[in-house]
Design a protein around this motif. Structure first.
Motif, PDB file in Angstrom:
ATOM      1  N   CYS A 163      -3.130  22.283 -13.044  1.00  0.00           N
ATOM      2  CA  CYS A 163      -4.070  22.222 -13.157  1.00  0.00           C
ATOM      3  C   CYS A 163      -5.272  22.593 -12.397  1.00  0.00           C
ATOM      4  CB  CYS A 163      -4.159  20.309 -12.652  1.00  0.00           C
ATOM      5  SG  CYS A 163      -2.416  20.621 -11.302  1.00  0.00           S
ATOM      6  N   PRO A 164      -5.530  23.623 -12.386  1.00  0.00           N
ATOM      7  CA  PRO A 164      -6.527  24.688 -11.831  1.00  0.00           C
ATOM      8  C   PRO A 164      -7.783  23.491 -12.014  1.00  0.00           C
ATOM      9  CG  PRO A 164      -5.953  25.785 -13.813  1.00  0.00           C
ATOM     10  CD  PRO A 164      -5.455  24.622 -14.003  1.00  0.00           C
ATOM     11  N   GLY A 165      -8.342  23.036 -10.564  1.00  0.00           N
ATOM     12  CA  GLY A 165      -9.217  22.564  -9.963  1.00  0.00           C
ATOM     13  C   GLY A 165      -9.539  21.318 -10.576  1.00  0.00           C
ATOM     14  N   PRO A 203      16.191   4.820 -12.913  1.00  0.00           N
ATOM     15  CA  PRO A 203      15.166   5.747 -13.209  1.00  0.00           C
ATOM     16  C   PRO A 203      14.632   6.589 -14.011  1.00  0.00           C
ATOM     17  CG  PRO A 203      16.046   6.404 -11.044  1.00  0.00           C
ATOM     18  CD  PRO A 203      16.811   6.066 -11.729  1.00  0.00           C
ATOM     19  N   LYS A 204      13.614   6.346 -14.726  1.00  0.00           N
ATOM     20  CA  LYS A 204      12.881   7.635 -15.133  1.00  0.00           C
ATOM     21  C   LYS A 204      12.615   9.086 -14.571  1.00  0.00           C
ATOM     22  CE  LYS A 204      10.564   8.708 -19.312  1.00  0.00           C
ATOM     23  NZ  LYS A 204      11.408   9.372 -20.882  1.00  0.00           N
ATOM     24  N   PHE A 205      12.658   9.452 -13.376  1.00  0.00           N
ATOM     25  CA  PHE A 205      12.024  10.299 -12.349  1.00  0.00           C
ATOM     26  C   PHE A 205      13.004  10.364 -11.764  1.00  0.00           C
ATOM     27  CE2 PHE A 205       7.368   9.087 -14.122  1.00  0.00           C
ATOM     28  CZ  PHE A 205       8.091  10.158 -15.315  1.00  0.00           C
ATOM     29  N   GLN A 206      13.365  11.774 -11.302  1.00  0.00           N
ATOM     30  CA  GLN A 206      14.020  11.809  -9.991  1.00  0.00           C
ATOM     31  C   GLN A 206      13.819  12.987  -9.395  1.00  0.00           C
ATOM     32  OE1 GLN A 206      18.765  11.043  -9.809  1.00  0.00           O
ATOM     33  NE2 GLN A 206      18.163  10.378 -11.708  1.00  0.00           N
ATOM     34  N   PHE A 207      13.568  13.672  -8.253  1.00  0.00           N
ATOM     35  CA  PHE A 207      13.651  15.152  -7.574  1.00  0.00           C
ATOM     36  C   PHE A 207      14.162  15.791  -5.999  1.00  0.00           C
ATOM     37  CE2 PHE A 207      10.777  11.197  -8.752  1.00  0.00           C
ATOM     38  CZ  PHE A 207       9.852  11.884  -9.008  1.00  0.00           C
ATOM     39  N   HIS A 208      14.054  16.631  -6.772  1.00  0.00           N
ATOM     40  CA  HIS A 208      14.846  17.456  -5.795  1.00  0.00           C
ATOM     41  C   HIS A 208      13.540  18.777  -4.937  1.00  0.00           C
ATOM     42  CE1 HIS A 208      18.984  16.703  -6.529  1.00  0.00           C
ATOM     43  NE2 HIS A 208      18.520  16.096  -8.427  1.00  0.00           N
ATOM     44  N   ASP A 209      13.720  18.606  -4.134  1.00  0.00           N
ATOM     45  CA  ASP A 209      11.970  19.583  -3.431  1.00  0.00           C
ATOM     46  C   ASP A 209      13.499  21.223  -3.169  1.00  0.00           C
ATOM     47  OD1 ASP A 209      10.613  18.483  -2.504  1.00  0.00           O
ATOM     48  OD2 ASP A 209      11.088  18.454  -0.413  1.00  0.00           O
ATOM     49  N   VAL A 210      14.173  21.748  -3.526  1.00  0.00           N
ATOM     50  CA  VAL A 210      14.568  23.022  -3.392  1.00  0.00           C
ATOM     51  C   VAL A 210      14.930  23.684  -4.800  1.00  0.00           C
ATOM     52  CG1 VAL A 210      16.290  24.660  -2.340  1.00  0.00           C
ATOM     53  CG2 VAL A 210      14.605  22.804  -0.925  1.00  0.00           C
ATOM     54  N   GLY A 211      16.107  22.659  -5.135  1.00  0.00           N
ATOM     55  CA  GLY A 211      17.394  22.568  -5.780  1.00  0.00           C
ATOM     56  C   GLY A 211      18.550  21.866  -6.342  1.00  0.00           C
ATOM     57  N   ALA A 212      19.226  21.918  -7.376  1.00  0.00           N
ATOM     58  CA  ALA A 212      20.458  21.194  -7.294  1.00  0.00           C
ATOM     59  C   ALA A 212      21.700  21.449  -8.029  1.00  0.00           C
ATOM     60  CB  ALA A 212      20.309  20.106  -8.345  1.00  0.00           C
ATOM     61  N   LEU A 213      23.001  20.651  -7.707  1.00  0.00           N
ATOM     62  CA  LEU A 213      24.159  21.511  -7.947  1.00  0.00           C
ATOM     63  C   LEU A 213      24.352  20.470  -8.908  1.00  0.00           C
ATOM     64  CD1 LEU A 213      26.681  23.684  -7.420  1.00  0.00           C
ATOM     65  CD2 LEU A 213      26.746  22.933  -5.868  1.00  0.00           C
ATOM     66  N   ILE A 214      25.468  21.224  -9.962  1.00  0.00           N
ATOM     67  CA  ILE A 214      25.863  20.693 -11.581  1.00  0.00           C
ATOM     68  C   ILE A 214      26.874  21.319 -11.338  1.00  0.00           C
ATOM     69  CG2 ILE A 214      24.054  18.933 -12.060  1.00  0.00           C
ATOM     70  CD1 ILE A 214      24.666  19.952 -14.763  1.00  0.00           C
ATOM     71  N   GLY A 268       8.824  22.732  -8.407  1.00  0.00           N
ATOM     72  CA  GLY A 268       7.937  24.322  -8.887  1.00  0.00           C
ATOM     73  C   GLY A 268       7.291  24.313  -7.356  1.00  0.00           C
ATOM     74  N   ASN A 269       6.598  26.005  -7.604  1.00  0.00           N
ATOM     75  CA  ASN A 269       5.120  26.815  -6.987  1.00  0.00           C
ATOM     76  C   ASN A 269       3.686  25.815  -7.378  1.00  0.00           C
ATOM     77  OD1 ASN A 269       5.692  28.345  -9.367  1.00  0.00           O
ATOM     78  ND2 ASN A 269       3.459  28.955  -8.749  1.00  0.00           N
ATOM     79  N   HIS A 270       4.257  25.422  -8.572  1.00  0.00           N
ATOM     80  CA  HIS A 270       2.899  24.297  -9.123  1.00  0.00           C
ATOM     81  C   HIS A 270       3.192  22.803  -9.219  1.00  0.00           C
ATOM     82  CE1 HIS A 270       1.093  28.174  -9.578  1.00  0.00           C
ATOM     83  NE2 HIS A 270       1.443  28.607 -10.664  1.00  0.00           N
ATOM     84  N   ASP A 271       4.065  22.367  -8.375  1.00  0.00           N
ATOM     85  CA  ASP A 271       4.122  21.221  -8.700  1.00  0.00           C
ATOM     86  C   ASP A 271       3.752  20.542  -7.081  1.00  0.00           C
ATOM     87  OD1 ASP A 271       5.455  21.091 -11.211  1.00  0.00           O
ATOM     88  OD2 ASP A 271       6.718  21.680 -10.335  1.00  0.00           O
ATOM     89  N   SER A 272       3.812  19.467  -6.042  1.00  0.00           N
ATOM     90  CA  SER A 272       3.679  18.967  -5.152  1.00  0.00           C
ATOM     91  C   SER A 272       4.011  17.628  -4.923  1.00  0.00           C
ATOM     92  CB  SER A 272       1.978  18.813  -4.955  1.00  0.00           C
ATOM     93  OG  SER A 272       1.743  17.790  -5.915  1.00  0.00           O
ATOM     94  N   ARG A 273       4.598  17.554  -3.831  1.00  0.00           N
ATOM     95  CA  ARG A 273       5.204  16.760  -3.318  1.00  0.00           C
ATOM     96  C   ARG A 273       4.444  14.767  -3.773  1.00  0.00           C
ATOM     97  NH1 ARG A 273       7.133  19.981   0.606  1.00  0.00           N
ATOM     98  NH2 ARG A 273       9.013  20.552   0.431  1.00  0.00           N
ATOM     99  N   ALA A 274       2.831  15.289  -3.382  1.00  0.00           N
ATOM    100  CA  ALA A 274       2.038  14.351  -3.652  1.00  0.00           C
ATOM    101  C   ALA A 274       1.717  14.272  -5.065  1.00  0.00           C
ATOM    102  CB  ALA A 274       0.267  14.816  -3.394  1.00  0.00           C
ATOM    103  N   LEU A 275       2.565  14.985  -5.622  1.00  0.00           N
ATOM    104  CA  LEU A 275       3.025  14.364  -7.722  1.00  0.00           C
ATOM    105  C   LEU A 275       3.684  13.607  -7.781  1.00  0.00           C
ATOM    106  CD1 LEU A 275       1.776  14.670 -10.369  1.00  0.00           C
ATOM    107  CD2 LEU A 275       2.954  17.006 -10.326  1.00  0.00           C
TER     108      LEU A 275
END
Length: 200
Positions: free
Chosen positions: A59-61, A108-119, A85-92
């Motif tokens: 999302c430029p601008g 839930p529809k969404f789950q979040f990891h800041d760095v990574g996950a292992l399965i 990712g580098n274009h994702d934000s914690r605010a999003l």
């Protein structure tokens, strides 16, 4: 079922047409978004899980808004697990969590990891990150990643699952643009990459 993808870059107008980074053959972001949504939903069922390894939208601008991103993601089948990712934000991420269409439900529809996950799947472990990792000598371990778009790490255990990744060209069948990868396709890519690298 579990599926894997990265670098959807919804709304990223600068990628449209021919370019040296991540060419996308669409006339508009609306057409690109629609193609990704259609390909995704033709494969993924509502109860499936999709691991999205970063760069949801660009999302430029400050365009698009968080609400517009949510509007696109809400059209996608499955439960989405996001690796930042580098274009994702914690605010999003916070916005999506607050407006999760399945909030309060068992899954839930969404789950979040800041760095990574292992399965673990099929006696392998998968480190899922946005940026590729250099794992060194490994046994039954793969790194699924995105970030580098049309580039490929010359190591069989590193698999770029981005929607415009060159690894997709190793598959025996051509996937519609935007289709998340299935487990069997990860192993097909892995074995073909092993064979190609062994010849070098």
């Amino acid at each position: 079922m579990q599926y894997f993808t990265a670098d959807t870059h919804f709304f990223h107008k600068q990628l449209l047409g021919q370019n040296d980074f991540a060419p996308r053959p669409f006339e508009s972001v609306a057409a690109m978004n629609r193609a990704i949504i259609t390909a995704w939903n033709e494969r993924v069922l509502p109860h499936d899980v999709v691991y999205h390894l970063g760069d949801i939208a660009m999302c430029p601008g400050n365009y698009p808004s968080q609400a517009e991103i949510l509007g696109v993601l809400s059209q996608l089948n499955g439960h989405l697990v996001f690796i930042k990712g580098n274009h994702d934000s914690r605010a999003l991420f916070k916005y999506l969590a607050k407006h999760d269409p399945l909030a309060g439900k068992q899954h839930p529809k969404f789950q979040f990891h800041d760095v990574g996950a292992l399965i673990k799947m099929n006696h392998f472990q998968f480190f899922m990150t946005h940026y590729p990792l250099l794992l060194g000598i490994t046994s039954q371990t793969m790194n699924l990643h995105g970030h580098i778009h049309h580039s490929s790490v010359p190591i069989a255990e590193n698999i770029n699952v981005g929607i415009d990744a060159p690894e997709r060209e190793l598959l025996a069948h051509k996937l519609p643009f935007g289709t998340p990868l299935a487990e069997a396709e990860l192993f097909e890519i892995y074995h073909k990459k092993q064979a190609l690298l062994a010849k070098k």
